[in-house]
Design a protein around this motif. Structure first.
Motif, PDB file in Angstrom:
ATOM      1  N   VAL A  34       0.828  -1.205   0.000  1.00  0.00           N
ATOM      2  CA  VAL A  34       0.000   0.000   0.000  1.00  0.00           C
ATOM      3  C   VAL A  34       0.868   1.264   0.000  1.00  0.00           C
ATOM      4  N   ASP A  35       0.472   2.229  -0.824  1.00  0.00           N
ATOM      5  CA  ASP A  35       1.127   3.542  -0.804  1.00  0.00           C
ATOM      6  C   ASP A  35       1.013   4.110   0.615  1.00  0.00           C
ATOM      7  N   GLU A  36       2.135   4.596   1.157  1.00  0.00           N
ATOM      8  CA  GLU A  36       2.116   5.037   2.560  1.00  0.00           C
ATOM      9  C   GLU A  36       1.218   6.249   2.806  1.00  0.00           C
ATOM     10  N   LEU A  56      11.018   3.183  -5.137  1.00  0.00           N
ATOM     11  CA  LEU A  56      10.397   1.902  -4.753  1.00  0.00           C
ATOM     12  C   LEU A  56      10.701   0.838  -5.805  1.00  0.00           C
ATOM     13  N   LYS A  57      10.767   1.278  -7.066  1.00  0.00           N
ATOM     14  CA  LYS A  57      10.985   0.324  -8.167  1.00  0.00           C
ATOM     15  C   LYS A  57      12.460  -0.054  -8.327  1.00  0.00           C
ATOM     16  N   GLN A  58      13.344   0.552  -7.504  1.00  0.00           N
ATOM     17  CA  GLN A  58      14.764   0.197  -7.600  1.00  0.00           C
ATOM     18  C   GLN A  58      14.950  -1.263  -7.207  1.00  0.00           C
ATOM     19  N   TRP A 115      -5.140   8.318 -11.342  1.00  0.00           N
ATOM     20  CA  TRP A 115      -5.839   8.175 -12.624  1.00  0.00           C
ATOM     21  C   TRP A 115      -4.931   7.485 -13.630  1.00  0.00           C
ATOM     22  N   LEU A 116      -3.637   7.785 -13.561  1.00  0.00           N
ATOM     23  CA  LEU A 116      -2.708   7.163 -14.521  1.00  0.00           C
ATOM     24  C   LEU A 116      -2.720   5.647 -14.391  1.00  0.00           C
ATOM     25  N   ALA A 117      -2.718   5.182 -13.143  1.00  0.00           N
ATOM     26  CA  ALA A 117      -2.742   3.723 -12.934  1.00  0.00           C
ATOM     27  C   ALA A 117      -4.099   3.157 -13.336  1.00  0.00           C
ATOM     28  N   ALA A 122      -2.292  -0.168 -14.510  1.00  0.00           N
ATOM     29  CA  ALA A 122      -2.818  -1.362 -13.833  1.00  0.00           C
ATOM     30  C   ALA A 122      -3.268  -2.426 -14.838  1.00  0.00           C
ATOM     31  N   HIS A 123      -3.409  -2.028 -16.103  1.00  0.00           N
ATOM     32  CA  HIS A 123      -3.909  -2.947 -17.129  1.00  0.00           C
ATOM     33  C   HIS A 123      -2.776  -3.384 -18.048  1.00  0.00           C
ATOM     34  N   GLY A 124      -2.833  -4.594 -18.496  1.00  0.00           N
ATOM     35  CA  GLY A 124      -1.896  -5.007 -19.542  1.00  0.00           C
ATOM     36  C   GLY A 124      -0.771  -5.893 -19.066  1.00  0.00           C
ATOM     37  N   GLY A 125      -0.611  -6.035 -17.750  1.00  0.00           N
ATOM     38  CA  GLY A 125       0.297  -7.061 -17.243  1.00  0.00           C
ATOM     39  C   GLY A 125       1.772  -6.738 -17.209  1.00  0.00           C
ATOM     40  N   LYS A 126       2.146  -5.485 -17.517  1.00  0.00           N
ATOM     41  CA  LYS A 126       3.590  -5.183 -17.474  1.00  0.00           C
ATOM     42  C   LYS A 126       4.000  -4.857 -16.053  1.00  0.00           C
ATOM     43  N   THR A 127       5.052  -5.495 -15.576  1.00  0.00           N
ATOM     44  CA  THR A 127       5.614  -5.181 -14.264  1.00  0.00           C
ATOM     45  C   THR A 127       7.016  -4.627 -14.503  1.00  0.00           C
ATOM     46  N   GLU A 156      -9.775  11.594  -4.869  1.00  0.00           N
ATOM     47  CA  GLU A 156      -8.968  12.307  -3.858  1.00  0.00           C
ATOM     48  C   GLU A 156      -7.708  12.960  -4.422  1.00  0.00           C
ATOM     49  N   GLN A 157      -7.334  12.560  -5.644  1.00  0.00           N
ATOM     50  CA  GLN A 157      -6.027  12.997  -6.136  1.00  0.00           C
ATOM     51  C   GLN A 157      -5.922  14.494  -6.391  1.00  0.00           C
ATOM     52  N   PRO A 158      -4.748  15.050  -6.112  1.00  0.00           N
ATOM     53  CA  PRO A 158      -4.547  16.460  -6.454  1.00  0.00           C
ATOM     54  C   PRO A 158      -4.485  16.662  -7.978  1.00  0.00           C
ATOM     55  N   ALA A 197      -9.480   0.848 -25.101  1.00  0.00           N
ATOM     56  CA  ALA A 197      -8.535   1.110 -26.193  1.00  0.00           C
ATOM     57  C   ALA A 197      -7.216   0.401 -25.916  1.00  0.00           C
ATOM     58  N   LYS A 198      -6.788   0.408 -24.640  1.00  0.00           N
ATOM     59  CA  LYS A 198      -5.536  -0.280 -24.305  1.00  0.00           C
ATOM     60  C   LYS A 198      -5.697  -1.787 -24.504  1.00  0.00           C
ATOM     61  N   TYR A 199      -6.833  -2.337 -24.029  1.00  0.00           N
ATOM     62  CA  TYR A 199      -7.032  -3.785 -24.178  1.00  0.00           C
ATOM     63  C   TYR A 199      -7.092  -4.201 -25.644  1.00  0.00           C
TER      64      TYR A 199
HETATM   65  N1  LIG Z   1       3.121  -1.073 -16.156  1.00  0.00           N
HETATM   66  C1  LIG Z   1       2.713  -0.219 -17.070  1.00  0.00           C
HETATM   67  O1  LIG Z   1       2.129  -0.591 -18.082  1.00  0.00           O
HETATM   68  C2  LIG Z   1       2.932   1.253 -16.847  1.00  0.00           C
HETATM   69  C3  LIG Z   1       2.331   2.190 -17.697  1.00  0.00           C
HETATM   70  C4  LIG Z   1       2.512   3.562 -17.415  1.00  0.00           C
HETATM   71  C5  LIG Z   1       3.287   3.960 -16.332  1.00  0.00           C
HETATM   72  N2  LIG Z   1       3.868   3.007 -15.545  1.00  0.00           N
HETATM   73  C6  LIG Z   1       4.681   3.407 -14.379  1.00  0.00           C
HETATM   74  O2  LIG Z   1       3.822   4.064 -13.456  1.00  0.00           O
HETATM   75  C7  LIG Z   1       4.601   4.930 -12.629  1.00  0.00           C
HETATM   76  C8  LIG Z   1       3.899   6.261 -12.499  1.00  0.00           C
HETATM   77  O3  LIG Z   1       2.656   6.025 -11.858  1.00  0.00           O
HETATM   78  P1  LIG Z   1       1.864   7.193 -11.094  1.00  0.00           P
HETATM   79  O4  LIG Z   1       1.878   8.421 -11.905  1.00  0.00           O
HETATM   80  O5  LIG Z   1       0.583   6.599 -10.665  1.00  0.00           O
HETATM   81  O6  LIG Z   1       2.858   7.546  -9.902  1.00  0.00           O
HETATM   82  P2  LIG Z   1       3.153   7.055  -8.404  1.00  0.00           P
HETATM   83  O7  LIG Z   1       2.712   5.688  -8.093  1.00  0.00           O
HETATM   84  O8  LIG Z   1       4.598   7.346  -8.218  1.00  0.00           O
HETATM   85  O9  LIG Z   1       2.281   8.090  -7.568  1.00  0.00           O
HETATM   86  C9  LIG Z   1       2.499   9.487  -7.715  1.00  0.00           C
HETATM   87  C10 LIG Z   1       2.268  10.215  -6.397  1.00  0.00           C
HETATM   88  O10 LIG Z   1       0.886  10.209  -6.068  1.00  0.00           O
HETATM   89  C11 LIG Z   1       0.668   9.823  -4.720  1.00  0.00           C
HETATM   90  N3  LIG Z   1      -0.680   9.239  -4.687  1.00  0.00           N
HETATM   91  C12 LIG Z   1      -1.090   8.049  -5.168  1.00  0.00           C
HETATM   92  N4  LIG Z   1      -2.434   7.929  -5.062  1.00  0.00           N
HETATM   93  C13 LIG Z   1      -2.883   9.065  -4.468  1.00  0.00           C
HETATM   94  C14 LIG Z   1      -4.165   9.537  -4.089  1.00  0.00           C
HETATM   95  N5  LIG Z   1      -5.290   8.833  -4.336  1.00  0.00           N
HETATM   96  N6  LIG Z   1      -4.250  10.763  -3.507  1.00  0.00           N
HETATM   97  C15 LIG Z   1      -3.139  11.507  -3.291  1.00  0.00           C
HETATM   98  N7  LIG Z   1      -1.894  11.116  -3.637  1.00  0.00           N
HETATM   99  C16 LIG Z   1      -1.766   9.904  -4.222  1.00  0.00           C
HETATM  100  C17 LIG Z   1       1.823   8.889  -4.426  1.00  0.00           C
HETATM  101  O11 LIG Z   1       2.094   8.780  -3.051  1.00  0.00           O
HETATM  102  C18 LIG Z   1       2.961   9.576  -5.188  1.00  0.00           C
HETATM  103  O12 LIG Z   1       3.516  10.610  -4.416  1.00  0.00           O
HETATM  104  C19 LIG Z   1       5.957   5.046 -13.293  1.00  0.00           C
HETATM  105  O13 LIG Z   1       6.898   4.304 -12.562  1.00  0.00           O
HETATM  106  C20 LIG Z   1       5.753   4.414 -14.674  1.00  0.00           C
HETATM  107  O14 LIG Z   1       6.924   3.833 -15.177  1.00  0.00           O
HETATM  108  C21 LIG Z   1       3.693   1.680 -15.776  1.00  0.00           C
END
Ligand SMILES: NC(=O)c1ccc[n+]([C@@H]2O[C@H](COP(=O)([O-])OP(=O)(O)OC[C@H]3O[C@@H](n4cnc5c(N)ncnc54)[C@H](O)[C@@H]3O)[C@@H](O)[C@H]2O)c1
Length: 332
Positions: A34-36, A56-58, A115-117, A122-127, A156-158, A197-199
């Motif tokens: 869980v994100d802290e 974290l990904k290091q 929103w990005l995740a 979160a979709h597509g299975g790449k780790t 909730e996100q900024p 679209a991604k799927y």
């Molecule tokens: N696997 C894939 O297919 C794929 C695709 C695109 C990006 N990525 C990876 O995703 C990462 C970027 O993801 P991200 O942009 O979600 O960044 P992140 O996970 O680093 O989160 C960004 C910030 O948002 C905060 N946060 C998370 N949820 C929150 C919430 N609900 N409210 C307030 N703050 C919140 C986190 O604590 C962090 O500070 C990169 O490492 C990138 O390489 C992977």
């Protein structure tokens, strides 16, 4: 010889309240990563709270945290074990890699909180894990068993995190789903279209074998060079990468004359404009050579656009990209 891999992939996302999700999951066989920022928010039986981001990904962080995860897994049979990611893309990439390697692979459940995740990672299975300065060099394909989209959590996100997601959403609109642009202001409502679209790519090329999935890298080649150079979020770097890809597509004459300004306008209207971040010329090529899309003879697969909804993938020499970067005045 082609690698033999089981393909059992289907879109598995569902919108739900978090309370319902947590009640549904078998708490005694789930390890929550869980994100802290959500520490002490919920009463989770086995949880590890992690600082989100590239550190974290290091691979070194992975080595540090894995013993704790193994301790938490004590007494749970491999077949029952679930790794549950609650966080953005960094938590998801990390948890995905943990799930794909722990005991040679256990179930993964994703609860994206950015929103990005939610729309993309979160979709597509790449780790993915990072190694030193190099991003996503270690990884696997490991599809999530389930992805829960929790509206309240996402809301909730900024604002700056919303901008990060827009780059990936606009990418999808440019590649395949131009109708997304009609209601781009309401991100929750366009989520299903953007995810679908991604799927459409993932289901036809789940392991990036056929090259079809390469189109999803639109904007990402330049973004990765930029991310290595500047402390910039992935989403914002992709936004800048889209500017670069459109400009280069136009300069090469691939993008129809009337389409180039149209795409630039869409990008500028929905996403903040070109930031003007400079990259030292000597680092540009070095960063480019680390790209996973690099082919033999320093050629890379670059995704151009010919029109709204039409991509064109082509091998280009790394030096050619450097030349255009000079012309585009993004080097110093
Ligand atoms: N696997 C894939 O297919 C794929 C695709 C695109 C990006 N990525 C990876 O995703 C990462 C970027 O993801 P991200 O942009 O979600 O960044 P992140 O996970 O680093 O989160 C960004 C910030 O948002 C905060 N946060 C998370 N949820 C929150 C919430 N609900 N409210 C307030 N703050 C919140 C986190 O604590 C962090 O500070 C990169 O490492 C990138 O390489 C992977």
């Amino acid at each position: 010889l082609p690698m033999k891999r089981a393909i059992e992939i289907a879109p598995v996302y569902e919108a739900k309240e978090l309370a319902e999700v947590l009640a549904e999951l078998p708490q005694d066989s789930c390890i929550f990563l869980v994100d802290e920022v959500f520490r002490s928010r919920w009463n989770l039986q086995k949880a590890l709270y992690c600082k989100a981001g590239e550190s974290l990904k290091q691979v070194t962080t992975f080595a540090e945290l894995m013993p704790k995860i193994i301790e938490l897994s004590a007494g749970i049979g491999k077949k029952d074990l679930n790794i549950v990611a609650i966080g953005g893309g960094s938590i998801g990439d990390f948890a995905g890699f943990v799930a794909s390697t722990l005991k040679r692979g256990v179930r993964l459940i994703q609860i994206p909180t950015t929103w990005l995740a939610a729309v993309d990672s979160a979709h597509g299975g790449k780790t993915a894990l990072n190694c030193g300065a190099y991003k996503n060099q270690i990884g696997s394909f490991h599809q999530a068993e389930k992805i829960y989209l929790v509206k309240d959590l996402l809301a909730e996100q900024p604002q700056n995190l919303l901008e990060d997601a827009y780059a990936e959403i606009l990418k999808m609109a440019f590649l395949k789903e131009p109708q997304i642009l009609e209601q781009v202001d309401d991100i929750w409502s366009i989520l299903p279209q953007a995810i679908q679209a991604k799927y459409n790519y993932v289901l036809r090329d789940p392991f990036e074998d056929s090259g079809l999935r390469t189109e999803l890298n639109l904007g990402h080649t330049y973004a990765h060079v930029l991310e290595l150079e500047h402390q910039l979020s992935h989403g914002k770097a992709v936004g800048q990468g889209l500017h670069f890809a459109i400009a280069w597509s136009a300069a090469k004459g691939y993008l129809k004359n009337e389409s180039a300004p149209q795409l630039q306008t869409i990008l500028n209207d929905n996403y903040h404009p070109w930031m003007g971040l400079k990259i030292p010329a000597q680092n540009f090529l070095a960063n480019l050579l680390q790209d996973k899309k690099m082919q033999k003879d320093k050629q890379l697969r670059f995704v151009f656009l010919e029109d709204l909804g039409k991509a064109r993938v082509e091998n280009v020499a790394a030096e050619e990209m450097l030349e255009f970067a000079k012309e585009w005045q993004c080097l110093c």
